[in-house]
Design a protein around this motif. Structure first.
Motif, PDB file in Angstrom:
ATOM      1  N   ILE A  47     -11.504   3.027   2.841  1.00  0.00           N
ATOM      2  CA  ILE A  47     -11.765   4.433   2.479  1.00  0.00           C
ATOM      3  C   ILE A  47     -10.479   5.243   2.633  1.00  0.00           C
ATOM      4  O   ILE A  47     -10.110   6.015   1.753  1.00  0.00           O
ATOM      5  N   PHE A  48      -9.791   5.019   3.744  1.00  0.00           N
ATOM      6  CA  PHE A  48      -8.527   5.733   3.981  1.00  0.00           C
ATOM      7  C   PHE A  48      -7.519   5.402   2.881  1.00  0.00           C
ATOM      8  O   PHE A  48      -6.846   6.285   2.366  1.00  0.00           O
ATOM      9  N   SER A  49      -7.407   4.131   2.557  1.00  0.00           N
ATOM     10  CA  SER A  49      -6.417   3.694   1.553  1.00  0.00           C
ATOM     11  C   SER A  49      -6.685   4.331   0.202  1.00  0.00           C
ATOM     12  O   SER A  49      -5.771   4.678  -0.536  1.00  0.00           O
ATOM     13  N   GLU A  50      -7.980   4.465  -0.126  1.00  0.00           N
ATOM     14  CA  GLU A  50      -8.325   4.941  -1.464  1.00  0.00           C
ATOM     15  C   GLU A  50      -8.422   6.460  -1.567  1.00  0.00           C
ATOM     16  O   GLU A  50      -8.096   7.046  -2.585  1.00  0.00           O
ATOM     17  N   LYS A  51      -8.906   7.098  -0.499  1.00  0.00           N
ATOM     18  CA  LYS A  51      -9.221   8.531  -0.591  1.00  0.00           C
ATOM     19  C   LYS A  51      -8.150   9.458  -0.012  1.00  0.00           C
ATOM     20  O   LYS A  51      -8.095  10.627  -0.337  1.00  0.00           O
ATOM     21  N   ILE A  52      -7.342   8.932   0.908  1.00  0.00           N
ATOM     22  CA  ILE A  52      -6.392   9.837   1.576  1.00  0.00           C
ATOM     23  C   ILE A  52      -4.957   9.483   1.190  1.00  0.00           C
ATOM     24  O   ILE A  52      -4.412   8.483   1.659  1.00  0.00           O
ATOM     25  N   PRO A  53      -4.360  10.301   0.316  1.00  0.00           N
ATOM     26  CA  PRO A  53      -3.017   9.976  -0.189  1.00  0.00           C
ATOM     27  C   PRO A  53      -1.971   9.863   0.919  1.00  0.00           C
ATOM     28  O   PRO A  53      -1.101   8.998   0.868  1.00  0.00           O
ATOM     29  N   VAL A  54      -2.065  10.730   1.930  1.00  0.00           N
ATOM     30  CA  VAL A  54      -1.057  10.712   3.010  1.00  0.00           C
ATOM     31  C   VAL A  54      -1.091   9.371   3.728  1.00  0.00           C
ATOM     32  O   VAL A  54      -0.059   8.807   4.102  1.00  0.00           O
ATOM     33  N   TYR A  55      -2.294   8.826   3.896  1.00  0.00           N
ATOM     34  CA  TYR A  55      -2.461   7.570   4.636  1.00  0.00           C
ATOM     35  C   TYR A  55      -1.712   6.426   3.960  1.00  0.00           C
ATOM     36  O   TYR A  55      -1.155   5.564   4.619  1.00  0.00           O
ATOM     37  N   LYS A  56      -1.697   6.464   2.627  1.00  0.00           N
ATOM     38  CA  LYS A  56      -1.024   5.397   1.879  1.00  0.00           C
ATOM     39  C   LYS A  56       0.428   5.279   2.316  1.00  0.00           C
ATOM     40  O   LYS A  56       0.984   4.205   2.417  1.00  0.00           O
ATOM     41  N   GLY A  57       1.024   6.438   2.569  1.00  0.00           N
ATOM     42  CA  GLY A  57       2.413   6.445   3.004  1.00  0.00           C
ATOM     43  C   GLY A  57       2.571   5.858   4.395  1.00  0.00           C
ATOM     44  O   GLY A  57       3.561   5.229   4.714  1.00  0.00           O
ATOM     45  N   PHE A  58       1.548   6.020   5.225  1.00  0.00           N
ATOM     46  CA  PHE A  58       1.598   5.532   6.607  1.00  0.00           C
ATOM     47  C   PHE A  58       1.501   4.008   6.676  1.00  0.00           C
ATOM     48  O   PHE A  58       2.194   3.363   7.431  1.00  0.00           O
ATOM     49  N   ASP A  59       0.565   3.475   5.890  1.00  0.00           N
ATOM     50  CA  ASP A  59       0.230   2.080   6.118  1.00  0.00           C
ATOM     51  C   ASP A  59       0.449   1.184   4.920  1.00  0.00           C
ATOM     52  O   ASP A  59      -0.385   0.371   4.580  1.00  0.00           O
ATOM     53  N   ARG A  60       1.615   1.342   4.342  1.00  0.00           N
ATOM     54  CA  ARG A  60       1.909   0.508   3.177  1.00  0.00           C
ATOM     55  C   ARG A  60       2.845  -0.632   3.539  1.00  0.00           C
ATOM     56  O   ARG A  60       3.393  -1.303   2.676  1.00  0.00           O
ATOM     57  N   LYS A  61       2.998  -0.817   4.833  1.00  0.00           N
ATOM     58  CA  LYS A  61       3.943  -1.849   5.260  1.00  0.00           C
ATOM     59  C   LYS A  61       3.543  -3.233   4.764  1.00  0.00           C
ATOM     60  O   LYS A  61       4.377  -4.028   4.380  1.00  0.00           O
ATOM     61  N   LYS A  62       2.236  -3.480   4.783  1.00  0.00           N
ATOM     62  CA  LYS A  62       1.765  -4.802   4.364  1.00  0.00           C
ATOM     63  C   LYS A  62       2.061  -5.028   2.874  1.00  0.00           C
ATOM     64  O   LYS A  62       2.545  -6.090   2.486  1.00  0.00           O
ATOM     65  N   ASP A  63       1.802  -3.975   2.076  1.00  0.00           N
ATOM     66  CA  ASP A  63       2.100  -4.072   0.644  1.00  0.00           C
ATOM     67  C   ASP A  63       3.583  -4.333   0.427  1.00  0.00           C
ATOM     68  O   ASP A  63       3.972  -5.180  -0.379  1.00  0.00           O
ATOM     69  N   MET A  64       4.382  -3.564   1.198  1.00  0.00           N
ATOM     70  CA  MET A  64       5.832  -3.715   1.030  1.00  0.00           C
ATOM     71  C   MET A  64       6.279  -5.116   1.440  1.00  0.00           C
ATOM     72  O   MET A  64       7.132  -5.722   0.804  1.00  0.00           O
ATOM     73  N   PHE A  65       5.672  -5.611   2.508  1.00  0.00           N
ATOM     74  CA  PHE A  65       6.041  -6.931   3.011  1.00  0.00           C
ATOM     75  C   PHE A  65       5.772  -8.007   1.960  1.00  0.00           C
ATOM     76  O   PHE A  65       6.582  -8.906   1.750  1.00  0.00           O
ATOM     77  N   TRP A  66       4.600  -7.873   1.300  1.00  0.00           N
ATOM     78  CA  TRP A  66       4.196  -8.890   0.325  1.00  0.00           C
ATOM     79  C   TRP A  66       4.671  -8.567  -1.093  1.00  0.00           C
ATOM     80  O   TRP A  66       4.148  -9.100  -2.061  1.00  0.00           O
ATOM     81  N   SER A  67       5.638  -7.677  -1.209  1.00  0.00           N
ATOM     82  CA  SER A  67       6.207  -7.379  -2.531  1.00  0.00           C
ATOM     83  C   SER A  67       7.691  -7.716  -2.537  1.00  0.00           C
ATOM     84  O   SER A  67       8.515  -6.939  -2.996  1.00  0.00           O
TER      85      SER A  67
END
Lengths: 192, 235
Positions: free
Chosen positions: B135-155
Motif C-alpha cells: 500500500i505504501f509503495s503504491e499510494k504514497i509517492p514520498v515512500y517510494k523515495g525512501f525504500d527503493r533500495k531493493k529496486d536499485m540493487f536489482w537494477s
C-alpha cells in the motif's frame, strides 16, 4: 468541627461534600508548605501566601482526580512545587534575585544530615550554605531540600517531582556529592 | 481573617468548581489508548522489517558482497526501522503523560518493547507487513523515495542483478524498470513454475549483451509466506 483525628484522605472526601472541610486541609499544611515555598524560592511572605492560595485553588479544581494511590501530602506538595517553580521561573526572567533564603538552623540541619558535620568549620555560616544551594543546579538543590529538610522518603519525592524512584536516588547521590564538593571549595576560599 | 477563610471565601465568591471526574478519567484513558496505538504501529513496523529481511536471498548476497556493512546499508529498511524506533520513543512520552506514568520503570518499557516485537513477529506471519508495504509503495509517492533500495540493487545488470516484469515465459523475457526488454538465458537452471506473465522477478547471473542476461537463479520478487497456508491446510 473536630478534624484533628481525621486523616487527610478522609478530609478530602468530606471536602467534596462540604467546602468547609477544605479549610482544615489548608490549616493542616499551611506552615509546612509556606516553609517549603521559602526554601525553594526567594518570595516574600505575601507572595508565598498568594502562591499557596493559588495552589490550593488548583487542588480544589482537581480534587476529583485525587485518589488513594498517593499520599495527600505528596499530591499537595506536588501542586505547590509546580506552582512555585513556575512563578519563580517567571520572576527570574524578570531579573529577581536568585539567592534563596535559608537560615542557620536549616543549614546545620542539612549539613549534619549529609554527614559532613565532622568537616564543619565553625566559621561557616548560613550565608555559605545559602550560596552553595543557590549555586547548585535546581534539580539537585530541590531533592536535597525535600529529602533532608522536608523529611520526605524516595517514594514521596518521586510522587512530588513526578520522576521514577530510581531517578530520585541518582539525583540525591549526585546532589550530595555536588554539595560536599562545593562545601569543600568554599572552605578553601575561606582559609585563603 | 485567617488565610484558610480567605481561601474558602474566594472559592465561594468566584464560584470555582471542580473539574469533572469523567473528563479527568477520559483524559487519562486517551493517553493509554495512544500508548496502545503506538505499540500496535510499532508492531506493524517491525512486521514490515521482518518482511524485508525474511524475503531476501542472503546466500546470493554473501557470494557477491564482501562487506556486511554494505549489505546492511543496501537492504535494511531504514524507513521502517526509523519509524519503529520513533514510535517506541513516542510511546514512552505518551505513557509518561498518564496519571502515574512517571512511576513506570525500565522493566515496564522493556516488556512493552518485547511485546511490540512479539506482536510484530505474529503479524509478519499473516502477511500484514507485506500488504502494508505494498500500500505504501503504491499510494504514497514520498515512500517510494525512501525504500527503493531493493529496486536499485536489482537494477544493476552489469553487476549481475536484474529485475523486471515477465512479458513472456517461453522464451523468458522481462521488461526492466527503464522499459528495456531482456531475454533471459535459462540454460539448465531451475525455473520456478509459479512465475507467470505479469509477475515481477529478480534474477542473479551475468549480462551477456545489452538485451541478453544469463540466469544463475530466478526468483519471484516477493517470497510466498506459507506459515498460515500450511496452518489452515492442516486444520
Amino acid at each position: 468541627m473536630k478534624s484533628d483525628k481525621i486523616t487527610d484522605e478522609e478530609l478530602v472526601k468530606k471536602s467534596l461534600e462540604d467546602l468547609n472541610y477544605f479549610a482544615h486541609l489548608y490549616d493542616r499544611y499551611e506552615k509546612k508548605l509556606m516553609s517549603y515555598i521559602f526554601r525553594i524560592s526567594n518570595f516574600s511572605i505575601s507572595e508565598s501566601e498568594d502562591i499557596l492560595q493559588e495552589s490550593f485553588i488548583k487542588a480544589w479544581k482537581n480534587l476529583n482526580d485525587f485518589d488513594g494511590k498517593l499520599k495527600f501530602s505528596s499530591w499537595i506538595y506536588r501542586i505547590v512545587h509546580n506552582t512555585t517553580i513556575s512563578m519563580w521561573n517567571k520572576s527570574q526572567s524578570k531579573g529577581k534575585n536568585k539567592e534563596k533564603k535559608i537560615d542557620t538552623e536549616i543549614f546545620e540541619n542539612l549539613a549534619s544530615k549529609i554527614n559532613i558535620e565532622e568537616e564543619l568549620d565553625l566559621k561557616i555560616n548560613s550565608k555559605i550554605i545559602n550560596k552553595i544551594l543557590s549555586s547548585m543546579d535546581e534539580k539537585y538543590s530541590i531533592v536535597l531540600i525535600l529529602k533532608y529538610l522536608e523529611g520526605k522518603d524516595y517514594k514521596e519525592i518521586s510522587d512530588i517531582l513526578q520522576k521514577p524512584s530510581g531517578t530520585i536516588a541518582t539525583l540525591i547521590n549526585r546532589a550530595k556529592k555536588d554539595f560536599i564538593q562545593k562545601y569543600n571549595d568554599s572552605k578553601i576560599i575561606l582559609k585563603k | 481573617m485567617k488565610n484558610a477563610e480567605k481561601l474558602i471565601s474566594k472559592i465561594k465568591k468566584e464560584d470555582i468548581r471542580q473539574n469533572s471526574f469523567l473528563l479527568l478519567k477520559i483524559k487519562n484513558f486517551i493517553f493509554w489508548l495512544l500508548f496502545l496505538f503506538s505499540i500496535l504501529v510499532g508492531s506493524i513496523s517491525f512486521s514490515i522489517i521482518l518482511f524485508f529481511i525474511t524475503e531476501e536471498e542472503f546466500s546470493i548476497y554473501n557470494n557477491i558482497i564482501s562487506s556486511g556493512l554494505e549489505l546492511f546499508l543496501l537492504l535494511l529498511p531504514i524507513f521502517w526501522l526509523f519509524l519503529f524506533l520513533v514510535i517506541f520513543i513516542v510511546s514512552i512520552f505518551v505513557i509518561k503523560k498518564t496519571k502515574y506514568g512517571y512511576r513506570k520503570s525500565f522493566l515496564f518499557f522493556s516488556f512493552s518493547f518485547l511485546f511490540s516485537l512479539i506482536l510484530g513477529f505474529v503479524l509478519s506471519k499473516t502477511d500484514i507487513g507485506k500488504e502494508i508495504e505494498h500500500i505504501f509503495s503504491e499510494k504514497i509517492p514520498v515512500y517510494k523515495g525512501f525504500d527503493r533500495k531493493k529496486d536499485m540493487f536489482w537494477s544493476r545488470p552489469k553487476k549481475g542483478f536484474l529485475s523486471g516484469i515477465v512479458v513472456s515465459v517461453k522464451p523468458l523475457i522481462i521488461n526492466d524498470e527503464k522499459n528495456n526488454h531482456w531475454e533471459i538465458d535459462i540454460k539448465n537452471k531451475h525455473f520456478p513454475k509459479k512465475i507467470k506473465i505479469g509477475h515481477k522477478v529478480k534474477i542473479s547471473g551475468k549480462k551477456l549483451n545489452d538485451n541478453t542476461f544469463i540466469a544463475d537463479k530466478i526468483m519471484p520478487w516477493h517470497k510466498d509466506k506459507k506459515f498460515f497456508k500450511k496452518f489452515f491446510e492442516r486444520n
